[in-house]
Design a protein around this motif. Structure first.
Motif, PDB file in Angstrom:
ATOM      1  N   UNK A  86     -12.720  18.413   0.700  1.00  0.00           N
ATOM      2  CA  UNK A  86     -12.768  16.968   0.939  1.00  0.00           C
ATOM      3  C   UNK A  86     -11.401  16.337   0.730  1.00  0.00           C
ATOM      4  N   UNK A  87     -10.674  16.795  -0.284  1.00  0.00           N
ATOM      5  CA  UNK A  87      -9.331  16.268  -0.524  1.00  0.00           C
ATOM      6  C   UNK A  87      -8.399  16.594   0.630  1.00  0.00           C
ATOM      7  N   UNK A  88      -8.446  17.831   1.109  1.00  0.00           N
ATOM      8  CA  UNK A  88      -7.596  18.215   2.238  1.00  0.00           C
ATOM      9  C   UNK A  88      -7.945  17.410   3.483  1.00  0.00           C
ATOM     10  N   UNK A  89      -9.250  17.230   3.743  1.00  0.00           N
ATOM     11  CA  UNK A  89      -9.656  16.448   4.901  1.00  0.00           C
ATOM     12  C   UNK A  89      -9.214  15.004   4.811  1.00  0.00           C
ATOM     13  N   UNK A  90      -9.281  14.432   3.610  1.00  0.00           N
ATOM     14  CA  UNK A  90      -8.849  13.044   3.431  1.00  0.00           C
ATOM     15  C   UNK A  90      -7.359  12.893   3.705  1.00  0.00           C
ATOM     16  N   UNK A  91      -6.567  13.845   3.242  1.00  0.00           N
ATOM     17  CA  UNK A  91      -5.119  13.803   3.499  1.00  0.00           C
ATOM     18  C   UNK A  91      -4.843  13.857   4.994  1.00  0.00           C
ATOM     19  N   UNK A  92      -5.545  14.750   5.696  1.00  0.00           N
ATOM     20  CA  UNK A  92      -5.349  14.867   7.146  1.00  0.00           C
ATOM     21  C   UNK A  92      -5.701  13.556   7.845  1.00  0.00           C
TER      22      UNK A  92
ATOM     23  N   UNK B 269       0.282   2.003  10.983  1.00  0.00           N
ATOM     24  CA  UNK B 269       0.229   1.423   9.640  1.00  0.00           C
ATOM     25  C   UNK B 269       0.881   2.305   8.586  1.00  0.00           C
ATOM     26  N   UNK B 270       1.566   3.363   9.024  1.00  0.00           N
ATOM     27  CA  UNK B 270       2.318   4.248   8.119  1.00  0.00           C
ATOM     28  C   UNK B 270       1.425   4.758   6.990  1.00  0.00           C
ATOM     29  N   UNK B 271       1.750   4.425   5.737  1.00  0.00           N
ATOM     30  CA  UNK B 271       1.009   4.955   4.588  1.00  0.00           C
ATOM     31  C   UNK B 271      -0.056   3.993   4.077  1.00  0.00           C
ATOM     32  N   UNK B 272      -0.408   2.970   4.860  1.00  0.00           N
ATOM     33  CA  UNK B 272      -1.398   2.003   4.385  1.00  0.00           C
ATOM     34  C   UNK B 272      -2.762   2.644   4.199  1.00  0.00           C
ATOM     35  N   UNK B 273      -3.194   3.462   5.146  1.00  0.00           N
ATOM     36  CA  UNK B 273      -4.499   4.122   5.028  1.00  0.00           C
ATOM     37  C   UNK B 273      -4.478   5.090   3.852  1.00  0.00           C
ATOM     38  N   UNK B 274      -3.387   5.846   3.720  1.00  0.00           N
ATOM     39  CA  UNK B 274      -3.273   6.781   2.599  1.00  0.00           C
ATOM     40  C   UNK B 274      -3.250   6.044   1.264  1.00  0.00           C
TER      41      UNK B 274
ATOM     42  N   UNK C 136       0.825  -1.208   0.000  1.00  0.00           N
ATOM     43  CA  UNK C 136       0.000   0.000   0.000  1.00  0.00           C
ATOM     44  C   UNK C 136       0.859   1.258   0.000  1.00  0.00           C
ATOM     45  N   UNK C 137       2.094   1.155   0.480  1.00  0.00           N
ATOM     46  CA  UNK C 137       3.006   2.299   0.408  1.00  0.00           C
ATOM     47  C   UNK C 137       3.229   2.704  -1.043  1.00  0.00           C
ATOM     48  N   UNK C 138       3.350   1.729  -1.923  1.00  0.00           N
ATOM     49  CA  UNK C 138       3.534   2.014  -3.344  1.00  0.00           C
ATOM     50  C   UNK C 138       2.309   2.714  -3.918  1.00  0.00           C
ATOM     51  N   UNK C 139       1.115   2.275  -3.511  1.00  0.00           N
ATOM     52  CA  UNK C 139      -0.106   2.941  -3.970  1.00  0.00           C
ATOM     53  C   UNK C 139      -0.165   4.378  -3.476  1.00  0.00           C
TER      54      UNK C 139
END
Length: 746
Positions: A671-677, A688-693, A636-639
């Motif tokens: 919405x994009x800014x909120x998702x990043x946060x 989980x580091x960048x897995x959620x992102x 997921x880090x790659x994604x």
């Protein structure tokens, strides 16, 4: 009529004298609704399930361990004792995670005795586990001494982030009995003393098993395949039969496959039989899932059954209980569609391939979309070259929609028992492709498909609905699912996983941003907060997502999105109000969690209490180690990286189109800014580091590229006096929606 009408007008006049006009009411009403939504979110988070009734007490507890023992080893004819114990008692799938990456028998026995994630050493295991040969001395005829115990205790204290103390279980009771070398490792006290020890089970163990309240018996290690494995299982079954025949009255017998025997992680046997444990599923507060328990749960279960207090801050597990609902037929309960070990094994083999393949596909699509974005940008002038050919768009748009729907389709694929196939990876791929195609066609044939934001909003809504419905029905699709979490790893057993969190949050916020474009500016924060409040409750509620850290992250993201949903920048006053609202919900939930008894607290309450009493260092160390491992190991880090690079190109390059898209749709930018946060906070604080992102990027970036391409492609449209439009498709081709007419007018 006139006096009545005058009486009805008096309150209005009184309100006007106070300065309360209809315009002011309208201006304050959105903020009032925002406050009410935040209060409702906090109320929803503070509700927790009632704790279950305590199990019946026992005078004696016998723990019979067999490293490597799995449910597919049991048979009513070949292993009658094991089968009878499982039929009479309560059963479950045992996750044998320890302080070592591979839980070999010595690590499993040590973890059992510590009640915490312990490790015998830090040596890397390749192939099979080394034989269990602890150094034991017999200073007298009664007990034994584990000579390496002191150094093992020191090593776990200094090098392990879990704070395990091997021997904590034995130190919590007056006397222990150990039969066999593995049992000696579990029953040894922190200084190495084993109170009573026998290298093999006596012919008549009646007197031995009644000499101490806790007895630990090593039934032998189950390893290998074929006839050799069956022979080992039969020897363990014969030993268990002798133990059961000699057990004292009012005793509890627990059978556990305490470890793996090689680098392949599996789920193992867990049986508890005794008064009050008949015919149910084993579960614990540590798993929150009926039929699942952890190795570290056995030690607190022993003490709870004996009525002894648990050592303060040493045990990580929770006491196991029995709940009804298990099928009477043991073969049905632990096999077929319920075979969690087989499903978890197939999930581990397929997950990495799926997400790596998805990242490669999305990277290819983004690489092909870049020249299309460049061509659409150059076309935006009155004398520019021709736009993107329609046939290119006819292929690119469904492909981008399909890429965004891949993870929800993978989640739905677990409605089919693909793991039972001889070729599980192939069957999973076909089922996922089928669900992806169905979703893509549904979005494509919709009458509103021509609307600018429809593909983005529809794909986001599909992802949020799929994950939301799964949560409402018990998160069964995420359990041992490719787009969920593995019970073998021992990190999560119920609720919302990191992949589901990313898809759900991105879907909810993007859907809210698209819906907010249909209302007037003052009401856009209300739409964002209402949808976000539902998301907070679903993520944080112990009945649903059971992720308080995720709920805090969602609260912060929703506040940021609501603050800038009407347009403009995230100014300091907006940031201050957003931060204040997020802190109110977060602190309120934390205070409520800390007021609960220690054994009933969630992960947030346990972490805060550890920080408060100065023992939070190991927790922070574990969090950092988990983030580092997830960052390097998870596909997921790659994604996340691929999605971030594409968003950066669309945002900062002259050909990206994201600036124009956000300028026309400020709620979507919010919405994009909120998702990043949300994804960054939840990933870092959740380990989980960048897995959620990565999951959020995979679900939202492809359709965001599609919408940006649409906006650029129609940027040169011109509305003629007769109402028709000269667009890239020729005279008379109207833009997909009124928003694009405004684009052309500019």
């Amino acid at each position: 009529m006139t006096p009545l009408r005058n009486r009805l007008r008096r309150p209005r006049a009184w309100l006007r004298r106070l300065g309360v006009t209809r315009r002011r009411v309208r201006s304050w009403l959105p903020y009032l609704l925002v406050v009410l939504a935040a209060a409702a979110s906090l109320a929803g988070l503070t509700v927790r399930p009632a704790t279950g009734a305590a199990q019946a007490r026992a005078d004696y507890v016998i723990v019979a361990g067999a490293p490597g023992l799995r449910w597919d080893d049991l048979d009513p004819q070949r292993t009658p004792a094991l089968w009878q114990q499982a039929t009479k008692g309560s059963v479950g799938w045992l996750s044998v995670r320890s302080g070592h990456h591979t839980t070999c028998p010595v690590d499993g026995w040590l973890t059992l005795g510590a009640g915490n994630y312990a490790a015998w050493d830090t040596k890397r295991v390749t192939g099979g586990c080394p034989p269990l040969q602890p150094a034991l001395t017999r200073p007298d005829d009664l007990g034994a001494n584990l000579t390496e115990q002191r150094s093992i205790v020191d090593a776990n204290a200094e090098q392990s982030p879990y704070g395990a103390v091997p021997g904590a279980l034995a130190e919590s009771v007056r006397c222990t009995v150990a039969v066999g070398p593995g049992a000696a490792v579990a029953a040894a006290r922190p200084f190495g003393r084993v109170d009573r020890y026998e290298p093999v089970l006596p012919a008549d163990p009646r007197t031995l098993l009644s000499s101490c309240v806790l007895s630990v018996v090593d039934l032998g290690t189950i390893t290998g395949t074929g006839a050799a494995r069956q022979a080992a299982v039969e020897r363990a079954d014969a030993a268990l039969a002798r133990v059961v025949a000699a057990r004292p009255e009012r005793s509890l017998v627990a059978v556990a496959g305490v470890s793996d025997t090689d680098t392949t992680s599996r789920l193992h046997v867990a049986i508890v039989e005794g008064p009050g444990w008949a015919g149910g599923w084993l579960t614990s507060a540590g798993t929150g899932r009926d039929g699942y328990l952890k190795l570290v749960d056995l030690a607190p279960t022993v003490l709870a059954a004996l009525g002894r207090p648990q050592p303060e801050k040493l045990f990580t597990g929770r006491s196991v209980t029995s709940v009804p609902g298990r099928p009477a037929d043991l073969a049905v309960a632990m096999g077929g569609r319920r075979d969690a070990d087989r499903q978890a094994g197939a999930q581990q083999r397929v997950t990495g391939t799926f997400f790596t393949g998805l990242a490669a596909v999305q990277l290819l699509l983004f690489a092909l979309a870049v020249p299309m974005l460049v061509r659409a940008r150059r076309h935006a002038g009155p004398t520019g070259p021709a736009g993107v050919p329609r046939r290119w768009l006819a292929i690119a748009e469904p492909a981008l929609i399909a890429a965004a729907l891949a993870i929800p389709a993978a989640l739905l694929a677990d409605t089919v028992p693909w793991w039972r196939s001889d070729h599980p990876g192939l069957v999973f791929g076909l089922v996922t492709a089928l669900f992806t195609a169905v979703g893509t066609v549904a979005v494509r044939i919709s009458p509103r498909y021509g609307r600018t934001l429809w593909p983005l909003g529809a794909a986001a809504a599909v992802g949020a609905v799929v994950v939301g419905v799964d949560l409402l029905t018990g998160a069964r699709l995420q359990l041992n699912g490719v787009a969920g979490y593995s019970t073998v790893l021992g990190n999560r057993y119920a609720g919302l996983g990191s992949v589901g969190l990313g898809v759900f949050v991105a879907g909810a916020l993007v859907t809210a941003g698209c819906a907010a474009q249909w209302v007037r500016r003052p009401w856009r924060p209300v739409i964002v907060v209402l949808v976000g409040g539902v998301a907070v409750v679903m993520v944080g509620s112990p009945y649903l997502g059971a992720d308080p850290v995720g709920a805090i992250a969602v609260t912060a993201g929703v506040c940021v999105a609501a603050a800038i949903s009407t347009g403009g920048w995230l100014t300091f006053p907006r940031f201050a109000w957003a931060a204040l609202a997020g802190l109110v919900v977060t602190i309120g939930f934390a205070v409520v969690d800390l007021r609960r008894p220690a054994l009933e607290r969630g992960s947030l309450g346990r972490f805060l209490s550890a920080l408060g009493d100065g023992t939070g260092g190991p927790a922070v160390q574990r969090l950092a180690a988990a983030n580092g491992q997830a960052l390097l190991d998870s596909p997921l880090t790659l994604l996340a990286v691929v999605g971030a690079l594409m968003l950066a190109f669309c945002r900062y390059s002259p050909w990206g189109g994201l600036n124009r898209l956000f300028g026309l749709h400020p709620a979507l930018r919010a919405a994009t800014a909120g998702t990043v946060v949300v994804t960054l906070i939840a990933g870092v604080l959740g380990g989980s580091a960048l897995a959620v992102a990565g999951a959020a990027a995979a679900a939202a970036v492809p359709t965001a590229v599609l919408v940006a391409l649409r906006v650029l492609d129609h940027a040169a449209d011109r509305t003629r006096a007769d109402g028709e439009t000269d667009g890239p498709g020729g005279p008379g081709l109207a833009p997909p929606d009124p928003v694009l007419r405004r684009v052309g007018a500019r």
